[in-house]
Design an enzyme around this catalytic site. Structure first.
Site, PDB file in Angstrom:
ATOM      1  N   HIS A   1       0.820  -1.226   0.000  1.00  0.00           N
ATOM      2  CA  HIS A   1       0.000   0.000   0.000  1.00  0.00           C
ATOM      3  C   HIS A   1       0.852   1.274   0.000  1.00  0.00           C
ATOM      4  O   HIS A   1       0.315   2.375  -0.062  1.00  0.00           O
ATOM      5  CB  HIS A   1      -0.938   0.029   1.214  1.00  0.00           C
ATOM      6  CG  HIS A   1      -1.919  -1.113   1.246  1.00  0.00           C
ATOM      7  ND1 HIS A   1      -2.703  -1.439   0.166  1.00  0.00           N
ATOM      8  CD2 HIS A   1      -2.220  -2.012   2.227  1.00  0.00           C
ATOM      9  CE1 HIS A   1      -3.465  -2.491   0.476  1.00  0.00           C
ATOM     10  NE2 HIS A   1      -3.181  -2.858   1.715  1.00  0.00           N
TER      11      HIS A   1
ATOM     12  N   ASP B   1      -2.491 -10.502  -2.398  1.00  0.00           N
ATOM     13  CA  ASP B   1      -3.075 -10.170  -1.098  1.00  0.00           C
ATOM     14  C   ASP B   1      -4.590  -9.944  -1.279  1.00  0.00           C
ATOM     15  O   ASP B   1      -5.052  -9.624  -2.381  1.00  0.00           O
ATOM     16  CB  ASP B   1      -2.407  -8.893  -0.575  1.00  0.00           C
ATOM     17  CG  ASP B   1      -2.768  -8.557   0.866  1.00  0.00           C
ATOM     18  OD1 ASP B   1      -1.999  -8.927   1.763  1.00  0.00           O
ATOM     19  OD2 ASP B   1      -3.827  -7.918   1.088  1.00  0.00           O
TER      20      ASP B   1
ATOM     21  N   HIS C   1      -6.198  -7.507  -0.336  1.00  0.00           N
ATOM     22  CA  HIS C   1      -6.409  -6.080  -0.629  1.00  0.00           C
ATOM     23  C   HIS C   1      -5.611  -5.664  -1.862  1.00  0.00           C
ATOM     24  O   HIS C   1      -4.489  -6.139  -2.071  1.00  0.00           O
ATOM     25  CB  HIS C   1      -5.977  -5.236   0.574  1.00  0.00           C
ATOM     26  CG  HIS C   1      -6.664  -5.624   1.846  1.00  0.00           C
ATOM     27  ND1 HIS C   1      -6.101  -6.504   2.750  1.00  0.00           N
ATOM     28  CD2 HIS C   1      -7.873  -5.280   2.336  1.00  0.00           C
ATOM     29  CE1 HIS C   1      -6.950  -6.675   3.767  1.00  0.00           C
ATOM     30  NE2 HIS C   1      -8.033  -5.945   3.539  1.00  0.00           N
TER      31      HIS C   1
ATOM     32  N   ASP D   1      -4.284 -13.163   3.576  1.00  0.00           N
ATOM     33  CA  ASP D   1      -5.552 -12.760   4.193  1.00  0.00           C
ATOM     34  C   ASP D   1      -6.729 -13.144   3.293  1.00  0.00           C
ATOM     35  O   ASP D   1      -7.880 -12.782   3.556  1.00  0.00           O
ATOM     36  CB  ASP D   1      -5.575 -11.259   4.556  1.00  0.00           C
ATOM     37  CG  ASP D   1      -4.883 -10.365   3.549  1.00  0.00           C
ATOM     38  OD1 ASP D   1      -4.465 -10.856   2.476  1.00  0.00           O
ATOM     39  OD2 ASP D   1      -4.749  -9.157   3.826  1.00  0.00           O
TER      40      ASP D   1
HETATM   41 ZN   LIG Z   1      -4.193  -7.460   2.916  1.00  0.00          ZN
END
Ligand SMILES: [Zn+2]
Length: 336
Positions: A157, A191, A193, A280
């Site tokens: 990120h 991931d 996200h 995740d």
């Molecule tokens: Zn994540």
């Protein structure tokens, strides 16, 4: 397979007071995650641990304009437990050339109040990036075909303008930049996200193909990035590919998305593959919402192995410390 571990211990262990409140200690990104991974990999002699090297600061500095801010803010703190957050987040339209005279103005360089700076954050985040760089160096020297970098904090990120989402320096992007003089690079983010920082780093660079498979950002972090129509800009149009998937996605749907990405990577024909690997996506992850099972990661690893490209795996998320280690191990076994 070589496993690169960090050379320093993890003194960056925030309790995220803004996100979780002063009385809550249910922190998900804890050093126990690293212990879970080490325990699973150390029990198998096919994994060969090596401590990360230190690299000159310029390898991190040239990608992250906020690196001085993170270091100097950390140095201004008085103890290892203190968490610092900026209190000013100037948005679009502000004069962004203004010198940042106070740590409190640091919102110019970060997206949120879940990524605090602590006294050791700079050191620990730099070591995380150097873990990825060490792995990239082994690939570049041709010593290894597949290397796993046990990075923490995560990096995907963190972008070329701002850090955020528990990430400070982008480990996978730092490794990609390091490998780029040797040939084209593909970076795939698996991931739960979207890898917004990585996408932004290479959005205009046609020699890097980026892809991400993640939960649909219309109802999941990072919300403002990760849609299917983000395909790169300028001369790099066509070198980014997003696969936003619905909540409750299970292996069949997931593998089909991986196949679509693999086809695009084959067409791009990179010299190196970097996988920003978060777990995740597991059914029991306390943050994620997909349905992948521990054994599913073997076949996902095998899908990427079919590319037969020198591959660096950088650890991203994954917050169930009971099964994280086995998820990582299965994925790496699939890649072998
Ligand atoms: Zn994540």
């Amino acid at each position: 397979m070589k496993v690169i571990e960090k050379y320093n211990d993890s003194l960056h262990n925030p309790y995220w007071k803004y996100q979780l409140g002063p009385e809550t200690y249910e922190v998900k990104d804890t050093p126990l995650r690293v212990e879970s991974i080490k325990k699973a990999l150390r029990s198998d002699e096919r994994f060969d641990f090596q401590v990360a090297k230190q690299f000159p600061e310029r390898f991190i500095a040239r990608l992250h304009p906020y690196h001085d801010y993170i270091r100097n803010t950390g140095l201004s703190l008085h103890n290892d437990d203190e968490e610092f957050y900026p209190d000013l987040f100037p948005g679009e339209g502000a004069n962004l050339t203004k010198k940042v005279d106070s740590p409190l103005w640091g919102g110019i360089w970060c997206t949120d109040a879940v990524t605090p700076i602590m006294r050791k954050t700079y050191e620990v985040a730099r070591a995380s990036a150097e873990t990825a760089l060490t792995g990239a160096e082994l690939l570049r020297e041709g010593q290894e075909k597949t290397v796993y970098a046990l990075c923490r904090p995560s990096g995907h990120h963190a972008g070329p303008r701002v850090f955020g989402g528990y990430c400070y320096f982008n480990n996978a992007a730092t490794a990609a930049e390091y490998l780029l003089p040797e040939g084209r690079v593909a970076v795939v983010d698996i991931d739960y996200h979207h890898g917004n920082g990585t996408q932004e780093f290479f959005n205009e660079i046609k020699s890097v193909f980026t892809a991400s498979i993640h939960c649909d950002p219309s109802n999941e972090y990072p919300y403002f990035w990760g849609y299917a129509d983000e395909k790169g800009t300028g001369q790099a149009v066509g070198t980014n590919h997003n696969e936003p998937l619905p909540k409750d996605t299970s292996l069949e749907q997931y593998s089909a998305a991986v196949d679509r990405i693999i086809e695009k990577i084959r067409a791009f024909n990179p010299a190196y593959l970097i996988i920003a690997a978060g777990f995740d996506t597991h059914i029991d992850d306390p943050i994620g919402g997909f349905q992948l099972l521990t054994e599913d990661y073997i076949s996902i690893g095998q899908q990427f192995k079919s590319l037969e490209i020198p591959t660096l795996v950088c650890q991203e998320g994954g917050y169930n410390v009971d099964n994280l280690g086995n998820c990582v191990k299965n994925f790496l076994l699939g890649l072998m």
